[in-house]
Design a protein around this motif. Structure first.
Motif, PDB file in Angstrom:
ATOM      1  N   ARG A  99       0.581  -1.047  -0.119  1.00 57.09           N
ATOM      2  CA  ARG A  99      -0.019  -0.149  -0.188  1.00 57.09           C
ATOM      3  C   ARG A  99       0.756   1.237   0.116  1.00 57.09           C
ATOM      4  NH1 ARG A  99      -5.270  -1.254  -1.268  1.00 57.09           N
ATOM      5  NH2 ARG A  99      -5.896   1.069  -0.374  1.00 57.09           N
ATOM      6  N   HIS A 100       2.176   0.984   0.206  1.00 60.10           N
ATOM      7  CA  HIS A 100       3.172   2.168   0.228  1.00 60.10           C
ATOM      8  C   HIS A 100       2.627   3.270   1.557  1.00 60.10           C
ATOM      9  CE1 HIS A 100       4.690   0.828  -3.453  1.00 60.10           C
ATOM     10  NE2 HIS A 100       3.652   0.870  -3.991  1.00 60.10           N
ATOM     11  N   TRP A 101       2.013   2.527   2.582  1.00 56.89           N
ATOM     12  CA  TRP A 101       1.858   3.319   3.880  1.00 56.89           C
ATOM     13  C   TRP A 101       3.118   3.401   4.599  1.00 56.89           C
ATOM     14  CZ3 TRP A 101      -3.267   0.279   4.958  1.00 56.89           C
ATOM     15  CH2 TRP A 101      -4.332   0.767   4.258  1.00 56.89           C
TER      16      TRP A 101
ATOM     17  N   THR B  59       0.039   9.813   3.292  1.00 53.55           N
ATOM     18  CA  THR B  59      -0.590   9.204   2.130  1.00 53.55           C
ATOM     19  C   THR B  59      -2.033   9.296   2.492  1.00 53.55           C
ATOM     20  OG1 THR B  59      -0.206   6.992   3.005  1.00 53.55           O
ATOM     21  CG2 THR B  59       1.305   7.739   1.475  1.00 53.55           C
ATOM     22  N   PHE B  60      -2.379   9.424   3.568  1.00 54.36           N
ATOM     23  CA  PHE B  60      -3.678   9.480   3.833  1.00 54.36           C
ATOM     24  C   PHE B  60      -4.275  10.291   5.041  1.00 54.36           C
ATOM     25  CE2 PHE B  60      -2.586   5.718   5.935  1.00 54.36           C
ATOM     26  CZ  PHE B  60      -3.304   5.679   7.442  1.00 54.36           C
TER      27      PHE B  60
ATOM     28  N   PHE C 242     -10.463   6.161   5.574  1.00 54.65           N
ATOM     29  CA  PHE C 242      -9.350   6.566   5.012  1.00 54.65           C
ATOM     30  C   PHE C 242      -9.741   7.730   3.691  1.00 54.65           C
ATOM     31  CE2 PHE C 242      -5.981   3.444   6.492  1.00 54.65           C
ATOM     32  CZ  PHE C 242      -6.352   3.271   7.621  1.00 54.65           C
ATOM     33  N   VAL C 243      -9.125   8.745   3.819  1.00 51.07           N
ATOM     34  CA  VAL C 243      -9.398   9.782   2.643  1.00 51.07           C
ATOM     35  C   VAL C 243      -8.190  10.315   2.327  1.00 51.07           C
ATOM     36  CG1 VAL C 243     -11.599  10.184   3.366  1.00 51.07           C
ATOM     37  CG2 VAL C 243      -9.832  11.385   4.226  1.00 51.07           C
ATOM     38  N   LEU C 244      -8.189  11.155   1.235  1.00 50.47           N
ATOM     39  CA  LEU C 244      -6.901  11.852   0.550  1.00 50.47           C
ATOM     40  C   LEU C 244      -6.370  12.754   1.789  1.00 50.47           C
ATOM     41  CD1 LEU C 244      -8.121  12.539  -3.193  1.00 50.47           C
ATOM     42  CD2 LEU C 244      -6.139  10.943  -2.110  1.00 50.47           C
TER      43      LEU C 244
ATOM     44  N   VAL D   5     -10.934  14.655  12.426  1.00 42.71           N
ATOM     45  CA  VAL D   5     -10.308  14.250  11.170  1.00 42.71           C
ATOM     46  C   VAL D   5      -8.888  14.098  11.845  1.00 42.71           C
ATOM     47  CG1 VAL D   5      -9.182  14.940   9.168  1.00 42.71           C
ATOM     48  CG2 VAL D   5     -11.737  15.681   9.555  1.00 42.71           C
ATOM     49  N   LEU D   6      -8.228  13.123  11.644  1.00 40.29           N
ATOM     50  CA  LEU D   6      -6.918  12.623  11.838  1.00 40.29           C
ATOM     51  C   LEU D   6      -5.962  13.170  10.649  1.00 40.29           C
ATOM     52  CD1 LEU D   6      -7.571   9.286  13.605  1.00 40.29           C
ATOM     53  CD2 LEU D   6      -7.442  11.464  14.735  1.00 40.29           C
ATOM     54  N   GLY D   7      -5.074  14.071  10.803  1.00 42.86           N
ATOM     55  CA  GLY D   7      -4.200  14.427  10.021  1.00 42.86           C
ATOM     56  C   GLY D   7      -2.821  14.658  10.331  1.00 42.86           C
TER      57      GLY D   7
END
Length: 220
Positions: free
Chosen positions: A35-37, A103-104, A142-144, A169-171
């Protein structure tokens, strides 16, 4: 339990991170490799006098075995499968944590609102990204990246105030615990909508905010 999953076969199915029967080490490596997370190891659970305690040493830890183990965790996070394998080899039972804002981002809502929103999204034929279900009864969509800036204004346009909804929102600077991380004796994080090749491209917060805000409003 209502679980949203896609049934895939052949080579695609082999790429889906397994939820059971796979070690934390191999799962963390899969998240980084497939997933490249970015991933980083958190605390873990230790048996102390017949009960499971968090490795942080706090007997009253609110998130036993599922929070960062060190203050510089943001610099420790890696998207390299090789580095991830090396880190979990040092502590194979460490929780799997994913930093948000890279990435998200993740939109967190109560479990009841999350299932209501999932049902509405299915009827609306919306494309979902991965969604986790945590033992503390939260669902994380999970969102952009960038959702934290957009969501308050998007909610206002729909007639909602984010402060009145149990929606966060977790950013950047935050993280989520990934399956199969355990929260002490409360159970393990699960996928309500698991990562698949079909949802590699994440939705924007704008696409999901309407059903999520509506569901949170109903859940108040």
């Amino acid at each position: 339990m209502f679980i949203v999953e896609e049934t895939l076969t052949g080579t695609e199915a082999a790429q889906i991170p397994k939820q059971r029967g796979e070690s934390l080490l191999e799962t963390a490596v899969r998240y980084a490799e497939e997933r490249h997370w970015d991933v980083f190891p958190g605390t873990w659970l230790e048996a102390v006098e017949g009960s499971q305690r968090c490795s942080c040493g706090d007997a009253a830890c609110p998130a036993p075995g599922s929070h960062p183990a060190r203050p510089d965790w943001a610099t420790q996070a890696t998207g390299s499968a090789t580095v991830a394998r090396r880190m979990w080899q040092k502590q194979p039972t460490a929780s799997i944590l994913l930093p948000t804002g890279r990435t998200f981002d993740a939109i967190s809502v109560p479990e009841t609102a999350g299932f209501l929103a999932l049902a509405r999204m299915e009827r609306m034929e919306l494309t979902l990204g991965p969604v986790t279900l945590t033992p503390d009864r939260r669902m994380e969509f999970f969102v952009l990246p960038g959702a934290g800036v957009k969501v308050p204004d998007l909610a206002r346009k729909l007639g909602w105030s984010v402060s009145s909804l149990d929606l966060t929102v977790l950013g950047e600077g935050a993280y989520v615990a990934a399956p199969p991380t355990r929260f002490g004796s409360r159970g393990a994080v699960q996928w309500a909508c698991r990562p698949t090749p079909a949802n590699r491209w994440l939705p924007d917060a704008e696409e999901l905010i309407s059903p999520l805000a509506y569901a949170c409003g109903r859940d108040r």
